[in-house]
Write an enzyme that holds these catalytic residues in place. Structure first.
Site, PDB file in Angstrom:
ATOM      1  N   ARG A  87       0.855  -1.191   0.000  1.00 34.68           N
ATOM      2  CA  ARG A  87       0.000   0.000   0.000  1.00 34.68           C
ATOM      3  C   ARG A  87       0.890   1.239   0.000  1.00 34.68           C
ATOM      4  O   ARG A  87       1.747   1.377   0.877  1.00 34.68           O
ATOM      5  CB  ARG A  87      -0.905  -0.011   1.235  1.00 34.68           C
ATOM      6  CG  ARG A  87      -1.665   1.267   1.420  1.00 34.68           C
ATOM      7  CD  ARG A  87      -2.593   1.245   2.635  1.00 34.68           C
ATOM      8  NE  ARG A  87      -3.220   2.540   2.738  1.00 34.68           N
ATOM      9  CZ  ARG A  87      -3.156   3.351   3.801  1.00 34.68           C
ATOM     10  NH1 ARG A  87      -2.519   2.971   4.903  1.00 34.68           N
ATOM     11  NH2 ARG A  87      -3.721   4.523   3.777  1.00 34.68           N
ATOM     12  N   TYR A 137      -3.628   1.191  15.862  1.00 30.83           N
ATOM     13  CA  TYR A 137      -2.356   1.184  16.588  1.00 30.83           C
ATOM     14  C   TYR A 137      -2.523   1.113  18.094  1.00 30.83           C
ATOM     15  O   TYR A 137      -1.713   0.525  18.778  1.00 30.83           O
ATOM     16  CB  TYR A 137      -1.586   2.486  16.305  1.00 30.83           C
ATOM     17  CG  TYR A 137      -1.013   2.594  14.919  1.00 30.83           C
ATOM     18  CD1 TYR A 137       0.310   2.242  14.666  1.00 30.83           C
ATOM     19  CD2 TYR A 137      -1.783   3.062  13.860  1.00 30.83           C
ATOM     20  CE1 TYR A 137       0.855   2.359  13.392  1.00 30.83           C
ATOM     21  CE2 TYR A 137      -1.252   3.176  12.583  1.00 30.83           C
ATOM     22  CZ  TYR A 137       0.070   2.822  12.353  1.00 30.83           C
ATOM     23  OH  TYR A 137       0.593   2.922  11.094  1.00 30.83           O
TER      24      TYR A 137
HETATM   25  C1  NOJ Z   1      -0.811   6.434  10.577  1.00 35.93           C
HETATM   26  C2  NOJ Z   1      -0.468   7.274   9.397  1.00 35.93           C
HETATM   27  O1  NOJ Z   1      -1.279   6.927   8.327  1.00 35.93           O
HETATM   28  C3  NOJ Z   1       0.995   7.195   9.006  1.00 35.93           C
HETATM   29  O2  NOJ Z   1       1.259   8.198   8.094  1.00 35.93           O
HETATM   30  C4  NOJ Z   1       1.852   7.298  10.231  1.00 35.93           C
HETATM   31  O3  NOJ Z   1       3.204   7.316   9.916  1.00 35.93           O
HETATM   32  C5  NOJ Z   1       1.542   6.130  11.138  1.00 35.93           C
HETATM   33  N1  NOJ Z   1       0.175   6.265  11.572  1.00 35.93           N
HETATM   34  C6  NOJ Z   1       2.436   6.065  12.371  1.00 35.93           C
HETATM   35  O4  NOJ Z   1       2.262   7.206  13.116  1.00 35.93           O
END
Ligand code: NOJ
Length: 506
Positions: free
Chosen positions: A98, A332
């Site tokens: 992706r 996350y």
């Molecule tokens: C989500 C984001 O889409 C991405 O750009 C970022 O680097 C990661 N989280 C980690 O923070």
């Protein structure tokens, strides 16, 4: 045995046995990694690329960025290193990748009347190289890098963005849609709107929490809907792909079993990602009810003659509803939410005041190098189960999940491995429960430029040497562990590689 050990030393990737082979991923499950244009490409003004909002803010305010690399001018230099990037995918055996298109590399001034052939060529090269090795492209149209000329006209606060975005999407579908079958319109609306318009920790630093966030939210969803309908009507019948959106879904556990904490956690979910999910995935459309009532009541008390959240007309609701062929989820981190404890004072009016509840993280949840990122028990499982029950989308694709380590750490990233393995267990549990999860993209293929965190938070399965002009990439231990998973389709806890020499398995 001796021969096997010698072979292992030479071949590097020697796999053990998965304890429970029944817990395995289906053969068509997509295993990939994710990246974004600003974070890896560099070439910020190469070959006719225009200025984006990230170029603008980092050049004007370099002091906002932490660590040694203050802007994304070069980042991983994937503008020149794209062949090596595909080689890394092949080394790990990825079946998908992706990445995002840089709007201003393709349309330097943001508008579709002027297309940059060099930008088209760059993405054609990358896509062709991936396709050559059977790596499925998942392409994000917007990963936070609006062309600056569009920001000068208000960006996502201007309702005309819906048309500008549709025009850009048309250029992308026309040029790449013969090979790209998975389109993601926007990456993480929450971060675009809440952080970029509501606060000042993402471009364009608008810092209008009480209003900017919400104006952006609706314009973004309607822009997405325009691109979806365009694809659905004009491109899907010929190209046969799918189009959706990716939301960042943090998980909010109620702190106790009380009804008040359940309500508080639900308000957090609605405020943080429900305002994007509900218009697209719910049957009734529009903003989620309880949060809408809350903001309307507060707006009234605060002397506004209208709800700061805004509202969808019936026509807009109908236009946005059902506009995603999959639920793209970036996951996350998590919080416990309390209706009564840990409540911090917020400015009035503001989005955090509209939310108004306490956040908490128990000390036993490990924290990544990024302070916002914690490992909470089964948070991915909980988040997707909730979304599945609430919205029942056709399918889920986990478009990001990852763990950062600090600058200066070496190639042995055992904490990242623990994090990913726990997430994979969650995915196996979801599959066992009959939830339609189709793919998993680890964030990230390599260390990259982490927005205002610069290069201090390292998410890469491959390490990148940012002091080396060649931006050399080296596989970390986690890259080998991911490779084992992809090869065997099950998690092998006995696999603990020590020789980190990466090669392509033919
Ligand atoms: C989500 C984001 O889409 C991405 O750009 C970022 O680097 C990661 N989280 C980690 O923070």
């Amino acid at each position: 045995m001796k021969i096997l050990m010698v072979l292992c030393a030479v071949v590097a990737a020697c796999y053990g046995e998965c304890e429970n082979k029944d817990r395995s991923f289906p053969s068509d499950f997509l295993f990939g990694c994710a990246t974004a244009a600003v974070q890896i490409e560099g070439g910020w003004n190469a070959d006719g690329k225009g200025e984006s909002i990230w170029d603008r803010i980092t050049h004007r305010y370099p002091e906002l960025v932490s660590g040694p690399v203050l802007n994304p001018d070069v980042s991983c230099d994937s503008y020149n290193n794209w062949k090596r990037d595909v080689e890394m995918m092949r080394e790990m055996g990825l079946t998908a990748y992706r990445f995002s298109l840089s709007w201003s590399r393709i349309l330097p001034k943001g508008f579709a009347n002027e297309v940059n052939p060099k930008g088209i060529e760059y993405y054609n090269n990358l896509i062709n190289e991936m396709v050559k090795y059977n790596i499925t492209p998942l392409v994000t149209l917007y990963h936070w890098d609006l062309p600056q000329p569009l920001q000068d006209l208000g960006g996502l606060a201007n309702p005309l963005i819906t048309k500008w975005f549709e025009d850009y999407a048309r250029v992308a579908f026309t040029n790449f849609g013969d090979r790209v079958k998975h389109w993601i319109t926007f990456n993480e609306p929450r971060e675009v709107c809440y952080e970029g318009y509501g606060f000042n920790n993402k471009a364009p630093l608008v810092n209008s929490s009480a209003i900017g966030t919400y104006v952006c939210a609706k314009n973004l969803v309607l822009s997405h809907a325009n691109a979806y309908h365009l694809y659905d009507k004009e491109f899907k019948p010929i190209q046969g792909g799918e189009c959706g959106i990716t939301l960042s879904v943090q998980w909010f556990y109620p702190m106790t079993d009380s009804a008040e904490d359940a309500y508080a956690a639900e308000i957090m979910r609605q405020a943080e990602w429900g305002i994007y999910a509900h218009p697209i995935y719910s049957k009734e459309g529009g903003f989620p009810k309880e949060f809408a009532e809350r903001v309307a009541a507060k707006s009234k008390e605060q002397g506004f003659g209208w709800s700061r959240l805004g509202e969808y007309t019936e026509e807009e609701k109908a236009w946005a509803r059902g506009t995603s062929d999959f639920f793209g989820i970036n996951h996350y981190t998590a919080f416990q939410i309390s209706a009564t404890k840990y409540i911090e004072a917020s400015p009035v009016p503001s989005l955090t005041d509209d939310e108004g509840f306490g956040h908490f993280r128990p000390a036993e949840w490990p924290v990544a190098a990024s302070a916002w990122c914690v490992m909470a028990p089964n948070s991915l499982y909980n988040a997707i189960t909730f979304l599945n029950n609430k919205y029942n989308p056709p399918k889920f694709i986990i478009t990001e999940n990852g763990w950062s380590i600090a600058i200066g750490r070496d190639l042995i990233d055992d904490d990242r491995i623990t994090y990913h393995r726990a997430a994979w267990e969650d995915v196996l549990d979801l599959l066992a429960a009959g939830v339609n999860v189709k793919g998993y993209m680890a964030w990230s293929l390599m260390d990259n430029w982490e927005w205002l965190g610069g290069v201090t938070e390292r998410f890469g399965l491959y390490a990148v040497d940012f002091e080396d002009p060649a931006r050399t990439r080296t596989a970390r231990k986690s890259a080998f562990v991911y490779k084992q998973l992809i090869k065997d389709r099950c998690i092998d806890y006995s696999y603990n590689p020590t020789n980190l020499t990466m090669t392509i398995d033919e």
